[in-house]
Structures are given as C-alpha cells and as structure tokens.
Enzyme design. Sequence first.
Site, short mmCIF file in Angstrom:
data_model
loop_
_atom_site.label_atom_id
_atom_site.label_comp_id
_atom_site.label_asym_id
_atom_site.label_seq_id
_atom_site.Cartn_x
_atom_site.Cartn_y
_atom_site.Cartn_z
N ASP A 347 0.84 -1.24 -0.19
CA ASP A 347 0.10 0.11 0.01
C ASP A 347 0.88 1.20 -0.06
OD1 ASP A 347 -2.40 1.63 0.53
OD2 ASP A 347 -1.61 1.79 2.44
N ASP A 551 -1.58 -0.55 6.12
CA ASP A 551 -1.81 -0.12 7.41
C ASP A 551 -3.25 0.12 7.61
OD1 ASP A 551 -1.64 2.28 5.58
OD2 ASP A 551 -1.35 3.29 7.47
N ASP A 555 -7.01 -1.94 3.90
CA ASP A 555 -6.23 -2.69 3.59
C ASP A 555 -6.44 -4.10 4.07
OD1 ASP A 555 -4.52 -0.80 2.13
OD2 ASP A 555 -3.53 -0.37 3.90
#
Length: 657
Positions: A347, A551, A555
């Site tokens: 991410d 995080d 996600d």
Amino acid sequence: MIKNKEKITDNTEDSHSHESEDSCCRHDEENNIREIIELIAGALIFCAGLVFTYIFNINQYLLLAVFILSYVILGGGIVLNAVKNIAGGKIFDENFLMGIATTGAFIIGEYPEAAAVMLFFRVGEYFQGLAVNKSKKSIAALMDIRPDYANLLTNGKVIKVSPDTIRPGEIIIVKPGEKIPLDGVVTEGESMLDTSALTGEPVPRKVKVSDTVLSGCINKNGVLTIQVNKTFGESAVAKIIELTQNAAAKKAPTEKFITKFARHYTPAVVGLAALICVVSPLFFDGLWSEWIRRGLVFLVISCPCALVISIPLSFFGGIGGASKKGVLVKGGNYLEALNNLDTVVFDKTGTLTKGVFEVTEINPVNGFTKNELLGFAASAEAFSNHPIAASILKAYGVNISKNSLSNYNETAGYGVSVKAKDKFIAAGNYGFMLKTGAARLTELNKLKEEKTPGTRVYVSVNNIFAGHITISDEIKPDSRKAIESLKAGGVRRTVMLTGDNPEAAGAVAADLNIDEFYAGLLPEQKVEIFEKIKKDARRKNQKAKTAFVGDGINDAPVLARADIGVAMGGLGSDAAIEAADIVLMTDEVSKLAGAIGVARLTRRIVWQNIIFALAVKIIFLSLGALGMASMWEAVFADAGAALIAVLNASRVSRGRN
C-alpha cells in the site's frame, strides 16, 4: 498534574489472570528446584554405586538396591509417565522407549548402565530446559509489558485499580518509571517514553499534550495525565500479548512433518528392536542375553528427542529473534513462508509514505471561496481519523462543532458525507463524486486529466460541486532502503497498489524504484489486482509466496488474502493488525527484510538439526544392532544429540549464523 492535596490510595484489584500467572511462575520455580535436588541426589547415589561396583566388592543384592534407588529418583517420573500414557492409549513415545530399555537392562544385569541412561537423560533434559528458557526470553519480555495497575483519577483522588476495570473516557495518571496501562491521549504534561517493549526501538520518544500513547510503554521522567480511549482488552499491550501467546500454536510445515514422522517412526523402531531381541537369536550366533542387550540399546538410541524438541524450539526461537528486531510474527508457518517470498505488494499511504499530509492547493469552483471550500471539507472530515482528514482540519485551523453535524457516513476507499445544519456535504475521491452525482462527468474528467502530483479531495455541497483540495505526502526515510534490501534478499517483484491518483503514485514508485504500480483503486479493486499478482507468481513457481504490506482499514481484505499479510503496528489500524500475519511494530517497512533474514537463519538451523539428528540415529542404530554400541553410546546418541541440537536451535533467538 497531581496536586499535593490529592491523596493517593492503594485499592489494587488483582485480576484472576494475574493471580494465575504468579501461581504458574511459583509452580515453575518449585519444579526447577525439585529437579535440581533429584539430579544431585540421584547422581550422588549413582556415583556411590559405581564406587561399590569397581572399588569395593559388595553384595550383589545391596548393589542392585543402590542402583534401583538412583534409578527411581532419576527415572521414576519417566516410567510413571509411560504408564499413564499407555493407559491413555499413547504407547509409543520416548517415555515408553526409555522405560522398557532400562527395565530390560536391569533384567540382564546391567545395573550401572540402566541407572546411567536415566541420569544422562535427565541431565540432557535439564540443559535442554535451560536452552528453551533462554530462547523464550525475548518473547517473555513482551509478556512483562503487561501493566499490574493503573492510577485512576476520580473525584480529585488517585487510586490504584486493575487496568481492566477502566473504561474509555476516564482519566489516569502515569508517574515516572511506571508503565502506561492503557491506550489514550495525553491531556496534561510531557515526558520521554521508552517504547522498546512494543517496537524494539531503543531511542526514547517525546510525548506532549494531544499525543496518542500506547499501553506497555514506560514513562521515563515527567508526570502524564492521560484520557483513556480504549479498554484494556482492546489496547496495544493486550493485543501483543494475545498474538504472542497464540504464535506457537501455528506450526510450520516442517514442524508438522516432524510430528507425523515421529508418529510412524517410534512404532517402527520398537518393532525392529523386538525383531533383534526375538528373531535374531534364531538365525545368528550368540546368546539370547546378548541379542536382548542389543535390542535394548537399539531402543534407547532410537528416541527421536533431537528432532521433536529442537525443531519446534528453532521456530519459537525465530519468532523471539524477530521480536527483538521489532517484528511480531504470529506463527512458525508465516516465518517459514518468508523463505519463499517472491513478490511484495505495498500500500502507499502510511506504508511507504509517512501519511503526514499537508494541504498544498485549494481550488474552489461554482462561486465558492477557498475558505468556504476548506471549511466544508473540514466539516465532512470532522469525525474521520484518516491522515488526509487530519491535514484538512489542521489547514482549516478552526474547531468544528460536532454537535452541529449529523448523518455522518464514511465509505471506505471512497469518502465521507455529513449533514451540517441545512447543508449536505460530501468529500472524497473521483468515484465518490460520481456516486453522489454532485459533479458533471465532463467537469471531473477535465480535472482528472490535469497532471498534478498529490492526493485530491473533491467536495460537494447540496449536490453542487464546490471544487477540490490537493494534499501532498512525504516518502518515509527507510522506504528506499526497504525496497533495496528486499530485492537484494531475493524478492523478484515489487508492486504498489494505491487509491491515490496516477501522478502521485508514479512519482513515489519512480523514486523508490518499485517495479510496477496500480493507482486510483478502490478496496475491492485492490483485492482483484492482488489476486492476479499472486496467481502470476504461482504460475512461475508453485512454492512462491506473495506478501502484502499495508496499514489502513481498507487494507484488511487484501491482508487477509495474502500468503503473508504484513501490517504496520505503530500507526496501523486495528483491523489491519488483526488481519495480518506479521506486524512491524515500528512502522518501518525495512524491518520486513530483517524478518526474512531471521526466517532464513531459522530454516538453516532447522535443516542442520534434522540432518545431524538423523545421521547420528542411523550411525548409532546400526552400531547398536551389530552389537558395537553399549548403553553408554546409546545415552550419547539420544540425550547428547538432543542437547547439541537444542543448543544449536537456541542460536536463532540470538540471531547468530
């Protein structure tokens, strides 16, 4: 601050779990003392028996009594366990092997050897226990972060209470040297915090008013007044303890293989020993007593202690070694999976970048002013804890009255909406504006085509498009090092998935030398693309593992689908940490490369132990069957090999190659 007039009373209510832990510790200590006493007493009586055997020619019955006494002290528990296991249907274990072999040794008159087997087996077990406890220390240190009490501020007084009795919203006081018992926000005071128990990072961190603090950290100097925002069960320290306690239950494939191997191996060697004792005398020369002795020696040698003890210990030590580096691995299976890591998918925001945003552009349209646009965006983001929301609120600089807001709704990956008095405000990405129908498609597409780096938040008021705000992020200092280390460590492919616009994503990917990126993604699109990446890796290599590092709450679905889900533990959301298999406690992506190093060291030591243990077994089993190994060699082959393997396994927790 604590005023002088405030009275501090002690009303500690120890929970049942604390009492049981203390009881367990006392029990372990008593067992250790008893074991040492038994070892010393049994060894002294055994030595006396050797003196009587080789120096003084005493009565054989008295000599037998001396060695039986030594045997009972040293091996009574082992024989008793064998009997209990047989009664429970578990026959073929090491207790059975030791019991039947030593009983047989007494029957054929080898009294010193029978007692010696138990003595050296117990000595080996004792040193194995020391090695096991040493390897557990780094994980046990995590258990020590559990706070014993909390100083609750109530009615002007500070009282000591159990942390699990405190509710969110209540105020606690943390004095210098004390552990922070619950997660919360500092309302008064400033201090330096020792966060090493949570993050592995030795450098103290300064906190002041409005800063978030996590349970388990140690307050170094100042007095802190903290408003609790989570119950003890939801706090960082409780989650870490729970994850650590459950880590050993998730076995690696190698551990499972060894368990299955021992299940089939043990009855096989018992059968072979029986053949040596009963069948061999019928076809080969020699006395029955000699063949029985060979069969008994064969049984002692056959105990698979080195495998069944050292292999799980290696993985447990690996988990402990990783925790020293600030990486919490939730099981040996994930540690072993790191050895086959082929592709790492990241991410962007909060993972590779700091997630500390600043408003860099305000672009109003349709008659709205810059201040109005920023104010409407701040109202919409008032309840959100996303870093983008924090940057908008910071730029606006005026406190938003949440009492005037209603009908708040947050759609993960899209945006937020809220009603402020008579105005319906929506703020989010391109897709969110299309969903609300607030902006014309041509108008949005024109904005989308503008090549401006940064994240855009589009805003509408009463379904009228009000403009957009551009927000920029900063790359974390260790992100470049993380990508370089992963590639140097054998990771073939790095990918970045983000909901951000292609310009911002492209700039980050180019700066970090990431192989490819996908931008403008919704949470469900991240899952779809991740599945394609994982399948592509598997097509090239069936054993290839794909990791996802993230995080945020959006996600969590991808983390759950990954072969190895990696969450940022310091600032990461609870949902991400819950869904992940590995947690980076310092929010530093480069820690993942360190975890891979620990995983490879663990695998190397595991296979060293497997090869060593099997080689020793094969050599000494052959010697025992041929009558070329005595009970003394049998003891070395069993207890000695196990001890060497365990000491080798303990290197993992120290991180030594």
